[in-house]
Structures are given as structure tokens and as C-alpha cells.
Design a protein around this motif. Structure first.
Motif, PDB file in Angstrom:
ATOM      1  N   GLN A  53     -28.991  -5.920  -7.941  1.00  0.00           N
ATOM      2  CA  GLN A  53     -29.315  -4.678  -7.248  1.00  0.00           C
ATOM      3  C   GLN A  53     -30.818  -4.484  -7.078  1.00  0.00           C
ATOM      4  O   GLN A  53     -31.244  -3.466  -6.529  1.00  0.00           O
ATOM      5  N   GLY A  54     -31.614  -5.437  -7.519  1.00  0.00           N
ATOM      6  CA  GLY A  54     -33.050  -5.309  -7.378  1.00  0.00           C
ATOM      7  C   GLY A  54     -33.694  -4.718  -8.615  1.00  0.00           C
ATOM      8  O   GLY A  54     -33.016  -4.232  -9.530  1.00  0.00           O
ATOM      9  N   PRO A  55     -35.020  -4.724  -8.668  1.00  0.00           N
ATOM     10  CA  PRO A  55     -35.728  -4.264  -9.881  1.00  0.00           C
ATOM     11  C   PRO A  55     -35.774  -2.749 -10.040  1.00  0.00           C
ATOM     12  O   PRO A  55     -36.072  -2.254 -11.122  1.00  0.00           O
ATOM     13  N   PHE A  56     -35.489  -2.012  -8.975  1.00  0.00           N
ATOM     14  CA  PHE A  56     -35.593  -0.553  -9.039  1.00  0.00           C
ATOM     15  C   PHE A  56     -34.208   0.068  -9.171  1.00  0.00           C
ATOM     16  O   PHE A  56     -33.251  -0.390  -8.539  1.00  0.00           O
ATOM     17  N   PRO A  57     -34.075   1.121  -9.950  1.00  0.00           N
ATOM     18  CA  PRO A  57     -32.766   1.769 -10.111  1.00  0.00           C
ATOM     19  C   PRO A  57     -32.421   2.629  -8.892  1.00  0.00           C
ATOM     20  O   PRO A  57     -33.306   3.132  -8.198  1.00  0.00           O
ATOM     21  N   VAL A  58     -31.123   2.783  -8.644  1.00  0.00           N
ATOM     22  CA  VAL A  58     -30.676   3.673  -7.576  1.00  0.00           C
ATOM     23  C   VAL A  58     -31.026   5.110  -7.969  1.00  0.00           C
ATOM     24  O   VAL A  58     -30.764   5.538  -9.095  1.00  0.00           O
ATOM     25  N   PRO A  59     -31.644   5.880  -7.078  1.00  0.00           N
ATOM     26  CA  PRO A  59     -32.076   7.225  -7.454  1.00  0.00           C
ATOM     27  C   PRO A  59     -30.904   8.163  -7.702  1.00  0.00           C
ATOM     28  O   PRO A  59     -29.778   7.930  -7.242  1.00  0.00           O
ATOM     29  N   LYS A  60     -31.175   9.238  -8.418  1.00  0.00           N
ATOM     30  CA  LYS A  60     -30.162  10.260  -8.647  1.00  0.00           C
ATOM     31  C   LYS A  60     -29.895  11.012  -7.344  1.00  0.00           C
ATOM     32  O   LYS A  60     -30.702  11.007  -6.422  1.00  0.00           O
ATOM     33  N   ASP A  61     -28.760  11.675  -7.316  1.00  0.00           N
ATOM     34  CA  ASP A  61     -28.378  12.409  -6.107  1.00  0.00           C
ATOM     35  C   ASP A  61     -29.396  13.491  -5.760  1.00  0.00           C
ATOM     36  O   ASP A  61     -29.942  14.160  -6.640  1.00  0.00           O
ATOM     37  N   LYS A  62     -29.627  13.633  -4.471  1.00  0.00           N
ATOM     38  CA  LYS A  62     -30.454  14.724  -3.964  1.00  0.00           C
ATOM     39  C   LYS A  62     -29.733  15.332  -2.767  1.00  0.00           C
ATOM     40  O   LYS A  62     -29.223  14.616  -1.912  1.00  0.00           O
ATOM     41  N   THR A  63     -29.681  16.642  -2.721  1.00  0.00           N
ATOM     42  CA  THR A  63     -29.003  17.348  -1.636  1.00  0.00           C
ATOM     43  C   THR A  63     -30.025  17.884  -0.648  1.00  0.00           C
ATOM     44  O   THR A  63     -30.981  18.565  -1.035  1.00  0.00           O
ATOM     45  N   PHE A  64     -29.821  17.535   0.623  1.00  0.00           N
ATOM     46  CA  PHE A  64     -30.705  17.984   1.697  1.00  0.00           C
ATOM     47  C   PHE A  64     -29.982  19.032   2.533  1.00  0.00           C
ATOM     48  O   PHE A  64     -28.818  18.847   2.903  1.00  0.00           O
ATOM     49  N   ILE A  65     -30.661  20.130   2.824  1.00  0.00           N
ATOM     50  CA  ILE A  65     -30.126  21.172   3.695  1.00  0.00           C
ATOM     51  C   ILE A  65     -30.495  20.820   5.133  1.00  0.00           C
ATOM     52  O   ILE A  65     -31.671  20.723   5.475  1.00  0.00           O
ATOM     53  N   LEU A  66     -29.505  20.611   5.968  1.00  0.00           N
ATOM     54  CA  LEU A  66     -29.740  20.193   7.337  1.00  0.00           C
ATOM     55  C   LEU A  66     -30.148  21.382   8.199  1.00  0.00           C
ATOM     56  O   LEU A  66     -29.721  22.517   7.952  1.00  0.00           O
ATOM     57  N   PRO A  67     -30.969  21.141   9.216  1.00  0.00           N
ATOM     58  CA  PRO A  67     -31.416  22.256  10.081  1.00  0.00           C
ATOM     59  C   PRO A  67     -30.305  22.735  10.999  1.00  0.00           C
ATOM     60  O   PRO A  67     -29.292  22.058  11.200  1.00  0.00           O
ATOM     61  N   HIS A  68     -30.523  23.902  11.562  1.00  0.00           N
ATOM     62  CA  HIS A  68     -29.656  24.489  12.583  1.00  0.00           C
ATOM     63  C   HIS A  68     -28.238  24.744  12.076  1.00  0.00           C
ATOM     64  O   HIS A  68     -27.255  24.630  12.830  1.00  0.00           O
ATOM     65  N   GLY A  69     -28.119  25.026  10.765  1.00  0.00           N
ATOM     66  CA  GLY A  69     -26.829  25.395  10.205  1.00  0.00           C
ATOM     67  C   GLY A  69     -25.801  24.290  10.163  1.00  0.00           C
ATOM     68  O   GLY A  69     -24.590  24.556  10.228  1.00  0.00           O
ATOM     69  N   ARG A  70     -26.245  23.047  10.051  1.00  0.00           N
ATOM     70  CA  ARG A  70     -25.317  21.925  10.040  1.00  0.00           C
ATOM     71  C   ARG A  70     -24.916  21.486   8.633  1.00  0.00           C
ATOM     72  O   ARG A  70     -24.496  20.352   8.424  1.00  0.00           O
ATOM     73  N   GLY A  71     -25.054  22.378   7.670  1.00  0.00           N
ATOM     74  CA  GLY A  71     -24.556  22.100   6.334  1.00  0.00           C
ATOM     75  C   GLY A  71     -25.532  21.325   5.481  1.00  0.00           C
ATOM     76  O   GLY A  71     -26.752  21.397   5.666  1.00  0.00           O
ATOM     77  N   GLU A  72     -24.986  20.577   4.528  1.00  0.00           N
ATOM     78  CA  GLU A  72     -25.779  19.817   3.579  1.00  0.00           C
ATOM     79  C   GLU A  72     -25.285  18.375   3.533  1.00  0.00           C
ATOM     80  O   GLU A  72     -24.162  18.065   3.935  1.00  0.00           O
ATOM     81  N   VAL A  73     -26.153  17.510   3.042  1.00  0.00           N
ATOM     82  CA  VAL A  73     -25.778  16.119   2.813  1.00  0.00           C
ATOM     83  C   VAL A  73     -26.382  15.678   1.494  1.00  0.00           C
ATOM     84  O   VAL A  73     -27.532  15.998   1.191  1.00  0.00           O
ATOM     85  N   THR A  74     -25.591  14.993   0.688  1.00  0.00           N
ATOM     86  CA  THR A  74     -26.029  14.519  -0.619  1.00  0.00           C
ATOM     87  C   THR A  74     -26.053  13.001  -0.614  1.00  0.00           C
ATOM     88  O   THR A  74     -25.055  12.353  -0.252  1.00  0.00           O
ATOM     89  N   VAL A  75     -27.167  12.438  -0.984  1.00  0.00           N
ATOM     90  CA  VAL A  75     -27.303  10.977  -1.041  1.00  0.00           C
ATOM     91  C   VAL A  75     -27.963  10.586  -2.359  1.00  0.00           C
ATOM     92  O   VAL A  75     -28.721  11.367  -2.931  1.00  0.00           O
ATOM     93  N   PRO A  76     -27.624   9.401  -2.901  1.00  0.00           N
ATOM     94  CA  PRO A  76     -26.854   8.331  -2.245  1.00  0.00           C
ATOM     95  C   PRO A  76     -25.333   8.436  -2.387  1.00  0.00           C
ATOM     96  O   PRO A  76     -24.605   7.757  -1.668  1.00  0.00           O
ATOM     97  N   SER A  77     -24.795   9.267  -3.281  1.00  0.00           N
ATOM     98  CA  SER A  77     -23.349   9.256  -3.487  1.00  0.00           C
ATOM     99  C   SER A  77     -22.586   9.848  -2.317  1.00  0.00           C
ATOM    100  O   SER A  77     -21.391   9.634  -2.175  1.00  0.00           O
TER     101      SER A  77
END
Length: 257
Positions: A53-77
Motif C-alpha cells: 500500500q506504499g509507505p504512507f498510511p491511508v488517511p482517516k475519514d474526512k467529511t466535506f460539505i458540498l456547495p449548493h446544498g448537494r449534501g456531504e461526502v466522506t472519503v476515503p471510506s
């Protein structure tokens, strides 16, 4: 003295350079882990977790609030966890062997006809307005240069006439033609399909789409809306035309001289 021996050769310049080294290392770590929010964790061709998977760990989840009322998206999960079974077969058991399609690659969406599962919503501009709109609904837009393709017949790569152009869809902020609207019948049946502008060649008396043949036209992915196209629909239409450059005719799979 302890203070004299420890700080004897340490000055402000040394503090600045070491501070820069530490800051730069942390910056590289942060940027690399943020870059791993899409496409990670890595998988093998068969869909299993990759052993490296490479030398760097997969980051913890972060939730982004999308513009124009299009909800949220959480990545990487929050990425698409269910990987579809693609109609491909490995040509050899050796790792890295190429895959070949097992069905109709243009309909199955594999190889150059592959598409990404983008969101099934229209792309918006910075003000929250739909970016791509029909030219017929834009009174402030007109064809100011070049050949107007509207009304011209559409010819495929095998020389067949398969429809006629009835409208153009424009990227309003960019002021570019993104799609041509084709009525899939020279006489006007009302069944329309979109042609990506970069796959069309507008000539004086016709519009040519060399990537497809006549028997491929019925398979062009349709769209749900009458005056807008979603990101997912854009992806599928572009992929279909791209796949036709290789799969429209079996002869295109052979070596070209």
C-alpha cells in the motif's frame, strides 16, 4: 557549562534551516496523505487488497460539505465500495497479464469504453447554475464563427447516414460547444442522442463521427433530462464514443500499418 556547550554552535540561522526541514517534511506527509483520499486503499486487478500500500498510511475519514446544498461526502471510506464484476478475462495467470473482453466491450464499459461512477447530478458553475445547456434555450448565444452544424446529416465511419443535427449543447461559463444533439433518423423520429463535440467533424454538408459505425448508434447511452446532462451521463456517453475508436469494427483490433 551545559548551556554554553549545547548552544555554542547553534544560532538563529541553524534554527531557521532546521525549522524549514521539519516543516517541509510535515508538508510532504500531509499532501501525500490528502492525495490518498481517492483511489485508496489500493487493490489488485482482481479486486483484492494490494499487498503493498506504499509507505504512507491511508488517511482517516474526512467529511466535506458540498456547495449548493448537494449534501456531504466522506472519503476515503465513502468511495464506491462495491466493485462490479467486469466482463474481462485475464489472458494468462502471470501477474500483469492483459485482460480481454468477454462480451460486448462497448456495452460492458471496459477497455477504452470504461467509465467512472461519477455523481448522477448535473455539473454546476460557481453560482450554482447548470453549466451545460441547449443552445436553443440560450437567447444570448449564437454561432458567431465556423460552420453551423444544425440541420446537417450525420455520417458514421462506415459511410452511413444515421441522423441529423437538431441542436447544440453549450458549456455556458466556458462558451464552448460540448455536445451535438442528433435526431436518430434523417426523417426526424424524435429519438435523440448526444454526440461529444470532440468526436465530431463538422464539414460543409455533413457531420462525421468516425469512431462509430451505423450499427453502434442505437447503443449510444441516453439521458434522463431534456435540457441537462449529469456527470455520470457525460462519462458514459464519452466512454461509448471512445470505445468505438477500437471496438466499432473488429478490424480496428488488428495491428495497423
Amino acid at each position: 557549562m551545559v548551556g554554553t556547550e549545547f548552544f555554542g554552535n547553534f544560532d538563529l540561522a541553524s534554527a531557521a534551516i532546521w525549522g524549514f526541514y521539519i516543516f517541509f517534511a510535515l508538508l510532504v506527509y500531509y499532501l501525500q496523505t490528502e492525495n490518498m483520499r481517492e483511489g485508496y486503499p489500493l487493490e489488485t486487478d482482481d479486486g483484492a487488497p494490494a499487498p503493498n500500500q506504499g509507505p504512507f498510511p491511508v488517511p482517516k475519514d474526512k467529511t466535506f460539505i458540498l456547495p449548493h446544498g448537494r449534501g456531504e461526502v466522506t472519503v476515503p471510506s465513502g468511495q464506491h465500495p462495491d466493485r462490479p464484476v467486469l466482463a474481462l478475462q485475464r489472458t494468462s495467470k502471470a501477474a500483469g497479464s492483459p485482460y480481454v473482453p468477454t462480451g460486448d466491450p462497448m456495452m460492458d464499459g471496459v477497455g477504452p469504453a470504461a467509465w467512472a461512477p461519477r455523481r448522477d447530478v448535473p455539473e454546476l458553475d460557481a453560482h450554482g447554475h447548470v453549466k451545460i445547456k441547449p443552445l436553443s434555450s440560450l437567447p444570448d448565444f449564437k454561432v458567431s464563427a465556423g460552420t453551423d452544424p444544425r440541420g446537417k446529416p450525420v455520417m458514421t465511419g462506415d459511410g452511413e447516414i444515421v441522423g441529423r443535427i437538431t441542436d447544440m449543447w453549450v458549456d455556458v461559463p466556458e462558451q464552448l460547444v460540448r455536445f451535438l444533439v442528433m435526431d436518430v433518423n434523417p426523417e426526424g423520429s424524435g429519438k435523440i442522442r448526444l454526440i461529444p463535440m470532440n468526436f465530431a467533424k463538422v464539414k460543409g454538408d455533413r457531420v462525421v463521427i468516425r469512431s462509430l459505425y451505423a450499427h453502434n448508434v442505437d447503443g449510444i447511452p441516453g439521458i434522463k433530462g431534456k435540457e441537462q446532462i449529469t456527470l455520470l451521463e457525460e462519462e458514459k456517453v464519452m466512454a461509448y464514443f471512445g470505445g468505438g475508436t477500437l471496438y466499432a469494427d473488429p478490424a480496428r483490433l488488428e495491428p495497423q500499418i
